[in-house]
Design an enzyme around this catalytic site. Structure first.
Site, PDB file in Angstrom:
ATOM      1  N   PRO A  28       0.838  -1.206   0.000  1.00 28.32           N
ATOM      2  CA  PRO A  28       0.000   0.000   0.000  1.00 28.32           C
ATOM      3  C   PRO A  28       0.872   1.255   0.000  1.00 28.32           C
ATOM      4  O   PRO A  28       1.887   1.311   0.685  1.00 28.32           O
ATOM      5  CB  PRO A  28      -0.779  -0.102   1.316  1.00 28.32           C
ATOM      6  CG  PRO A  28      -0.571  -1.471   1.840  1.00 28.32           C
ATOM      7  CD  PRO A  28       0.669  -2.016   1.202  1.00 28.32           C
ATOM      8  N   GLU A  29       0.473   2.253  -0.805  1.00 26.59           N
ATOM      9  CA  GLU A  29       1.206   3.513  -0.830  1.00 26.59           C
ATOM     10  C   GLU A  29       0.468   4.519   0.060  1.00 26.59           C
ATOM     11  O   GLU A  29      -0.586   4.213   0.631  1.00 26.59           O
ATOM     12  CB  GLU A  29       1.360   3.989  -2.281  1.00 26.59           C
ATOM     13  CG  GLU A  29       2.056   2.915  -3.129  1.00 26.59           C
ATOM     14  CD  GLU A  29       2.559   3.382  -4.490  1.00 26.59           C
ATOM     15  OE1 GLU A  29       2.706   4.594  -4.700  1.00 26.59           O
ATOM     16  OE2 GLU A  29       2.824   2.515  -5.341  1.00 26.59           O
ATOM     17  N   LYS A  37       3.687   6.216   4.664  1.00 28.27           N
ATOM     18  CA  LYS A  37       3.124   4.873   4.728  1.00 28.27           C
ATOM     19  C   LYS A  37       2.901   4.423   6.174  1.00 28.27           C
ATOM     20  O   LYS A  37       2.682   3.242   6.434  1.00 28.27           O
ATOM     21  CB  LYS A  37       4.057   3.889   4.009  1.00 28.27           C
ATOM     22  CG  LYS A  37       4.220   4.214   2.515  1.00 28.27           C
ATOM     23  CD  LYS A  37       5.182   3.245   1.856  1.00 28.27           C
ATOM     24  CE  LYS A  37       5.469   3.674   0.420  1.00 28.27           C
ATOM     25  NZ  LYS A  37       6.518   2.838  -0.196  1.00 28.27           N
ATOM     26  N   ARG A  92      12.453  11.540  10.729  1.00 25.59           N
ATOM     27  CA  ARG A  92      13.281  10.828   9.745  1.00 25.59           C
ATOM     28  C   ARG A  92      12.624  10.791   8.367  1.00 25.59           C
ATOM     29  O   ARG A  92      13.232  10.346   7.404  1.00 25.59           O
ATOM     30  CB  ARG A  92      13.533   9.388  10.208  1.00 25.59           C
ATOM     31  CG  ARG A  92      14.403   9.259  11.434  1.00 25.59           C
ATOM     32  CD  ARG A  92      15.052   7.880  11.485  1.00 25.59           C
ATOM     33  NE  ARG A  92      14.092   6.799  11.306  1.00 25.59           N
ATOM     34  CZ  ARG A  92      13.517   6.147  12.316  1.00 25.59           C
ATOM     35  NH1 ARG A  92      13.819   6.445  13.555  1.00 25.59           N
ATOM     36  NH2 ARG A  92      12.662   5.176  12.080  1.00 25.59           N
ATOM     37  N   ASN A 116       6.056   2.509  -5.571  1.00 29.55           N
ATOM     38  CA  ASN A 116       6.550   2.147  -6.894  1.00 29.55           C
ATOM     39  C   ASN A 116       5.619   2.574  -8.030  1.00 29.55           C
ATOM     40  O   ASN A 116       6.072   2.944  -9.106  1.00 29.55           O
ATOM     41  CB  ASN A 116       6.756   0.632  -6.930  1.00 29.55           C
ATOM     42  CG  ASN A 116       7.800   0.238  -7.934  1.00 29.55           C
ATOM     43  OD1 ASN A 116       8.676   1.024  -8.247  1.00 29.55           O
ATOM     44  ND2 ASN A 116       7.681  -0.956  -8.471  1.00 29.55           N
ATOM     45  N   ARG A 149      13.194  -2.508  -7.377  1.00 31.64           N
ATOM     46  CA  ARG A 149      11.800  -2.688  -7.799  1.00 31.64           C
ATOM     47  C   ARG A 149      11.735  -2.543  -9.318  1.00 31.64           C
ATOM     48  O   ARG A 149      12.679  -2.057  -9.938  1.00 31.64           O
ATOM     49  CB  ARG A 149      10.906  -1.632  -7.135  1.00 31.64           C
ATOM     50  CG  ARG A 149      11.060  -1.496  -5.634  1.00 31.64           C
ATOM     51  CD  ARG A 149      10.375  -2.607  -4.875  1.00 31.64           C
ATOM     52  NE  ARG A 149       8.932  -2.619  -5.096  1.00 31.64           N
ATOM     53  CZ  ARG A 149       8.063  -1.884  -4.415  1.00 31.64           C
ATOM     54  NH1 ARG A 149       8.483  -1.072  -3.481  1.00 31.64           N
ATOM     55  NH2 ARG A 149       6.773  -1.967  -4.675  1.00 31.64           N
TER      56      ARG A 149
END
Ligand SMILES: [Zn+2]
Length: 289
Positions: free
Chosen positions: A2-3, A52, A121, A163, A254
């Site tokens: 999942p994005e 995410k 981060r 991706n 990827r």
């Protein structure tokens, strides 16, 4: 995987289902049992997405941090919910609805300061109101030789891009994924983040990714009717707009897709490459009879 769009959609669903309610918490699988006991019956304040990462805020400053990774998912059951499967890490339930979390690599109870540390981060999230594209640009130009395709997937540049969105946004802005980040102009960068944000906003409505513009003209006649028609280049063989065969190559471990015509590859004219070529030519001349 999942994005960010899906995580934002989940946060909205969870806020709608649970916010301002006392919520039952249980860990049928047992791996989150101690934490679930602390949460059980407590007031659920809100759910929040950042990139995410999903956060559930509970009263008393308790935060549950979830990352779904490749295989984790939330399954929603309107009442009456079936008995939970033994693999359920966390079930949240009210009288109206239950949500089962299965298979996440991360599901942890953390204090608020740990959440802030985690966010520090991450790069800015295009779906949040506090999104700051200049902060992303600063991170981008910090490593100018890295390819733009690689940089887009780095969560320190933009949080939430996965991706599919990187391939589609680069196609729509006509930027080849192998271009060096340092060669992407400020105007191109602006087009790129605006495209990423628009695509992700659309995907956050239902949590599904569909990048093709609603008013996009039909696919190029030579491209035929692709069965998976939701993307321009991702997992496609032929460009929807110009019918060129697409390039596919690995990038950041990827699969990456690009159209050689709509996204011309950078000319191989960099100083280093030119020097190498001159060196080769000199050798060839020297070796010639
Ligand atoms: Zn094309």
């Amino acid at each position: 995987m999942p994005e960010g769009n899906t995580i934002h959609w989940l946060a909205r669903v969870h806020t709608r289902d649970f916010a301002a309610r006392r919520v039952r918490a249980d860990s049928p699988q047992g791996r989150f049992a101690r934490e679930a006991r602390r949460l059980d019956g407590r007031l659920f304040e809100s759910a929040e997405a950042y990139g995410k990462h999903l956060f559930h805020h509970w009263s008393g400053g308790l935060v549950v941090h979830v990352h779904l990774g490749m295989a984790g998912w939330f399954y929603r059951h309107p009442a009456p919910a079936p008995p939970p499967r033994p693999t359920v890490r966390l079930r949240l339930a009210t009288r109206d609805v239950a949500t089962d979390l299965i298979g996440p690599p991360t599901c942890e109870l953390i204090p608020e300061f740990a959440r802030r540390k985690l966010l520090a981060r991450l790069g800015p999230d295009p779906l949040r109101r506090d999104f700051d594209p200049d902060r992303a640009l600063a991170e981008l130009v910090r490593r100018p030789r890295r390819t733009i395709g690689d940089a887009l997937l780095d969560q320190r540049v933009l949080a939430g891009v996965g991706n599919i969105y990187r391939a589609e946004a680069l196609f729509l802005t006509g930027i080849h994924p192998k271009r060096a980040s340092g060669n992407v102009s400020a105007e191109e960068w602006e087009r790129l983040w605006k495209t990423v944000r628009a695509l992700m906003r659309r995907g956050a409505v239902r949590g599904r990714i569909r990048t093709i513009e609603p008013d996009e003209p039909p696919a190029h006649p030579l491209a035929g009717r692709a069965p998976a028609d939701a993307f321009y280049v991702y997992q496609q063989a032929i460009c929807r707009r110009c019918a060129s065969p697409l390039e596919e190559f690995p990038m950041s471990a990827r699969r990456m897709f690009a159209c050689p015509r709509c996204q011309p590859e950078p000319r191989r004219g960099s100083k280093r490459r030119a020097k190498e070529k001159n060196g080769r030519d000199r050798k060839r001349r020297a070796a010639a009879p």
